[in-house]
Design a protein around this motif. Sequence first.
Motif, PDB file in Angstrom:
ATOM      1  N   ALA A  63      85.105 -31.167 141.318  1.00 31.23           N
ATOM      2  CA  ALA A  63      83.802 -31.830 141.385  1.00 31.23           C
ATOM      3  C   ALA A  63      82.928 -31.474 140.190  1.00 31.23           C
ATOM      4  O   ALA A  63      82.183 -32.315 139.678  1.00 31.23           O
ATOM      5  CB  ALA A  63      83.095 -31.455 142.686  1.00 31.23           C
ATOM      6  N   SER A  66      84.219 -33.461 137.223  1.00 31.19           N
ATOM      7  CA  SER A  66      83.862 -34.867 137.396  1.00 31.19           C
ATOM      8  C   SER A  66      82.366 -35.079 137.200  1.00 31.19           C
ATOM      9  O   SER A  66      81.939 -36.066 136.596  1.00 31.19           O
ATOM     10  CB  SER A  66      84.286 -35.343 138.793  1.00 31.19           C
ATOM     11  N   GLY A  67      81.568 -34.131 137.701  1.00 31.47           N
ATOM     12  CA  GLY A  67      80.118 -34.257 137.547  1.00 31.47           C
ATOM     13  C   GLY A  67      79.676 -34.168 136.101  1.00 31.47           C
ATOM     14  O   GLY A  67      78.780 -34.897 135.664  1.00 31.47           O
ATOM     15  N   GLN A  70      81.027 -37.560 134.327  1.00 31.99           N
ATOM     16  CA  GLN A  70      80.733 -38.877 134.889  1.00 31.99           C
ATOM     17  C   GLN A  70      79.842 -39.718 133.967  1.00 31.99           C
ATOM     18  O   GLN A  70      80.154 -40.863 133.648  1.00 31.99           O
ATOM     19  CB  GLN A  70      80.051 -38.717 136.246  1.00 31.99           C
ATOM     20  N   GLY A 117      89.521 -34.048 138.471  1.00 27.31           N
ATOM     21  CA  GLY A 117      88.090 -34.278 138.292  1.00 27.31           C
ATOM     22  C   GLY A 117      87.806 -35.174 137.106  1.00 27.31           C
ATOM     23  O   GLY A 117      86.946 -36.063 137.173  1.00 27.31           O
ATOM     24  N   ASN A 120      88.845 -38.714 138.100  1.00 28.18           N
ATOM     25  CA  ASN A 120      87.941 -39.307 139.078  1.00 28.18           C
ATOM     26  C   ASN A 120      86.634 -39.784 138.449  1.00 28.18           C
ATOM     27  O   ASN A 120      86.004 -40.718 138.944  1.00 28.18           O
ATOM     28  CB  ASN A 120      87.639 -38.291 140.184  1.00 28.18           C
ATOM     29  N   SER A 121      86.235 -39.166 137.344  1.00 27.36           N
ATOM     30  CA  SER A 121      84.956 -39.521 136.720  1.00 27.36           C
ATOM     31  C   SER A 121      84.952 -40.910 136.101  1.00 27.36           C
ATOM     32  O   SER A 121      83.883 -41.450 135.798  1.00 27.36           O
ATOM     33  CB  SER A 121      84.591 -38.485 135.647  1.00 27.36           C
ATOM     34  N   SER A 230      77.075 -37.503 149.808  1.00 27.50           N
ATOM     35  CA  SER A 230      78.294 -36.723 149.620  1.00 27.50           C
ATOM     36  C   SER A 230      78.345 -35.533 150.566  1.00 27.50           C
ATOM     37  O   SER A 230      79.355 -35.283 151.227  1.00 27.50           O
ATOM     38  CB  SER A 230      78.385 -36.242 148.168  1.00 27.50           C
ATOM     39  N   THR A 351      77.093 -39.010 139.632  1.00 25.92           N
ATOM     40  CA  THR A 351      77.062 -37.559 139.463  1.00 25.92           C
ATOM     41  C   THR A 351      76.559 -36.890 140.732  1.00 25.92           C
ATOM     42  O   THR A 351      76.925 -35.751 141.038  1.00 25.92           O
ATOM     43  CB  THR A 351      76.153 -37.185 138.274  1.00 25.92           C
ATOM     44  N   ASN A 354      79.311 -35.876 142.795  1.00 21.95           N
ATOM     45  CA  ASN A 354      79.950 -34.671 142.286  1.00 21.95           C
ATOM     46  C   ASN A 354      79.137 -33.413 142.559  1.00 21.95           C
ATOM     47  O   ASN A 354      79.692 -32.348 142.824  1.00 21.95           O
ATOM     48  CB  ASN A 354      80.200 -34.815 140.781  1.00 21.95           C
TER      49      ASN A 354
END
Length: 412
Positions: A63, A66-67, A70, A117, A120-121, A230, A351, A354
């Motif tokens: 996460a 990805s955050g 993103q 991650g 996924n972004s 989330s 985001t 994430n």
Amino acid sequence: MVDVLAAPQQAKSDTALRTLVLISIAHWVSHFHLLVLPMLFPFLKAQLGVGYIELGFALTVSAVVSGLTQAPMGYLADHIGARKVLLIGLAVGGFALIMLGVHLSYSWLIASAVLLGLANSVYHPADYAILAAHMDEARMGRAFSIHTFAGYAGGAVAPAIVAALVGVTGGLGALIVAGAVGPLVALVLIAGGLPDASAADREVDGVHPPKQNIVTPALIVLTAFFTLLSLSNAGIGNFGVVALMGGYGASFSSANIALTAFLGFSAVGVLAGGFLADRTRRHGQVAAACFAINAVIVFAIATLNLPSPLLTAAMAMAGFLGGVIAPSRDMLVRDAAPPGAAGRAFGIVSTGFNLGGIVSPLLFGWIMDQGAPHWVFGASVVFMVLTVLLALITERSPQGDSEEAEARVLQS
């Protein structure tokens, strides 16, 4: 004359349908891949000799990556082409799972989480940039709902598919086969002629639109809203099975059936929400009402030892109501995005997912390690109540910005 005019319209419609189908397939993969590791938690825990908090840390790493990536992926989708970004993401996500299946260790688990991650972004910025560029304006809400439905469907079938793969190929084989889906779907998108969306698509007579400030108050509020969404769902989605088994005496099969009902009816709710999104501007009120009822249902699950049929029914209803708000959520972002910046706008607000993903695995993993599985659902109730309050704020903030923008257009 009628035939001459109808032909281009039919071609445009066919292109839009093909684009929606291909993008939806890619979104199916993204949600499927997100749940492969959580569904293998019992296998990974036994093979690696670690606790749930260590496994939750892997999800947190994913996460975090990805955050952090993103918004940059949204920038890339807007500037070098969303299609390229999406294809690379599918390949990288698949490689991450295959790599872990070939080299199973905790260090490789963390490395795989990093790549998952990163992969996924790409999905939300790339997918929504392509949809915003190629879908019919009057059906945008329903297009978003079908896209989201496909993602929810990927998550809904993940428990059953992973369980079947473990039974046939074992845990390592399940990782490899699940990973291979990514590059295979990338080839399907290439063969299907998925269109692109980039800066060049927004030029008029060779002139690019002027740059605008993408970080608006409306998008900041929506990012917080996405974070609470989330946190509201992550505990149930990632730790629901082990919580039901550990705290409620549910069998592995009945716990998986309940989670599948939650995820499956979420997908059904998304389709119903698509029609609402095209017929109302009160998206925040829809979200608030659905999550208020959800909080009551999940509170009942947390405090009562429901028999298996009632548990499955309660989980299904909670999933349905959670799914209804998804298209309205996406329309709020699309309406708040400056012209030509859909990729970056969705990258920024996603985001929030994430940020929730960073906190939730450690929080709910810690709850499980403390021997308090009921609080997996109890904590979700708390986040749902907070989501209701913020949903009412999102109702005013993005809509107000939209009305001001419309007023400026009329004045000019």
